[in-house]
Design a protein around this motif. Sequence first.
Motif: not given
Length: 740
Positions: A43-72
């Motif tokens: 996720t980070k690698e691709v978002l970075k290529k698309f010019g996402f801001s550091d903050n946006a990368i952090e939030k999107v990646t956080g939610a992506n990981l959350g799909q596993d970790s919040i519930i597990c």
Amino acid sequence: MSRTVKNKTVPRLVLAFVLLLLLSTIRVPKASAFGSEEHETITKEVLKKFGFSDNAIEKVTGANLGQDSIICYGPLCPGTSNTEVPDYHGDRLSGETSLQAFDRLRNFISKAKGWVKNNLTKCDVEKAWIALGQALHALQDFYSHSNFIDKGVFTEEEKAEIKKALEDPSYNPKALEKLKMTGWGMKAKDDPEKYHHDEKNKDTSSCPLGYEAYEAAVKAATEHTAAFLRRLKEELKEEDWYKLIGKPKPPAKPPPSVKERTIKESTGKPLLEFTPPDGFFEISIHYSSNWTMGLTVLEGLPNGVILLSSNPEPSLIYTATIGSPDNPPVTLVLWNFTSMEGPIGLVEIEYSIVVTEEAIKYPSVARRCEHPIPGHVVLYGEVLETDANGTRYKSIIGGQQSILFESEPIIEEEHEDATHDPIDVYTGQAAPLESYVPYSDVKNATVSVYPQWLKFTLRLVDQIPERPESFTSLTVGVDKDGDPLNNCPDIPFDGVDTIYSVLYDLEKGFWRLEKSSYEGFWTIPINTGAGFQISEERDTLVLWIPKGELPGLRQALRWKVVTEVNLVGDKAPNEGAYSTPVSIYNLVVKILPRTLVKIGRVNYTADPTGEVRKYLKAGEINIEMEPLVSVFEDTRKIFSRWSDGSSLNPRLITVDRNITLTAEFTTEYLLTVSSDYGGLAQSTWLTEGSIVNISAPTVVNISAGSRVLFNGWTGDVVSSDPIVSLKMDWPLSIEATWRT
Ligand SMILES: [Ca+2]
Ligand SMILES: [Ca+2]
Ligand SMILES: [Ca+2]
């Protein structure tokens, strides 16, 4: 790609938020399924290529990981059924076909993509980021939980069809008949499709199909993540795409027929690199005489933004009323120099954009998504110019700065002045009432102190005419350095060393603002970043002075008001020369994100980073924060102390400098013990890392002749030993079982 679910029903978006703050404390089990590593890297690698801001990368990646970790998290995870949201990971459940599992997965991806779009339209970028993280997680899991990359199953053509089908639930190519999704929630030997997760997943580098398969899954997931974003970018409106990547939209390029030029601000720097000094834009433009200029503000300026121009005045100024902030663009001002006689070489025009309190409440459209907090205003526009030959020029002004304002003054003092009290301005003596002019009579003068500004508000007995027939001036005088020795000794400006006069020039027929300073004599007008506004009702004058123009200002400001219409006017308030405290300090309180802190009498909610910033006047103020924050139903944070060692809450602080206070917390987890016998059942909050011993009786007598025997512990700890020792690294739930 990790794939375990805690079976608790908690609103997912809320959870994902909470997750961001918990990520550092939650331990994701790394047992059989891999944790967050692959999702994060991809996720980070691709978002970075698309010019996402550091903050946006952090939030999107956080939610992506959350799909596993919040519930597990915690020992409940491994082996627990994920019946709640198998859609997230493409799991094929017992009794389901691969196609059904695939349908659930792709429907979820489509749904999440729709959330991304809706939330961007609604300007709820945080939620859009979460939805994007969820969509990407599901998309990536497809490649580790299917036979897509298995050798010899699909041709390249079929693979392209399946990728398309994954994003489009209505597309059903023939190739889908060969698709297998990994089975889950049944034993491998019972799997009717003989494609079980335990045997076919590509979750880890040591997966059953080997490193090569894992690598191919990661590669395919990475490529599809990029393709997904490419399509999303095409589908989104340009402004929504910029919201999503968390960056401001770059200024529009001028059309080719218009020559581009760079306007220089007075210090000579190109404007696009210009950081506005405390809320003012000052731009000097050189003109030949026959020139018209219009300023259009792109993205919409908020209400309450005023554009001012100063010396020398053009013959015609047309100022448009600024409309709704949601209806850009708005042309603000048109200058027309055509009535000047012949070319007069270069004319220097200055104009300032003043952002008032009202503007603060309506952040501009451009940045509303990025800074939903009132007080951020973007000034971003273009200047269109036409010279005498009809050549048109266009310049972008403002760039992408945002300016932080405090919406309320930090210090405000209001002073009444008597009415019907005319004086001869140059003798100071009372003037006869027959020479009284009501719009020179101050009835009330207010000074408001902002972090970067001083604002003077003069309320007059009657309306100021648009074109007075006599010379008229309304002046605020200040002692810029508090030093009485360099002040003017003569009335009417005795006791001050700097004056700001709003005056009507009879000869040229317009209002202007002049600043002079006393150097043994009053200087000719000097450049100023100050601005003024006469209210719509025309009975109030507002004058803004940047504090930067009074560098000698200390703790208090001496000021006075003098008005004049043809030698007769008013001095105010009363005898003039008031001393108003002006010291302002910055308080930063760092607490948990989105929790409350009360500063003085006002409650503030911390931003997503947990910060609350507030300007304060000197003095004492009370601070109180939430002592206990519930993160989950079984996890909470308890305030322990402030970074300066104090553990008081609420506490009184003395503001005599800039202050940063960080709250420190301890984490507590809930231990739930269930048992039908022995009086063991209880729920207890325990500090993270603490160790607790629980001891069950081996025999419990229920009634005469009837008893039960301790059988063992189940739940987060499985043991037949009646004494267990638990370490509270996460919430724990255990149950004693009994036999007769
Ligand atoms: Ca008065
Ligand atoms: Ca002085
Ligand atoms: Ca007076």
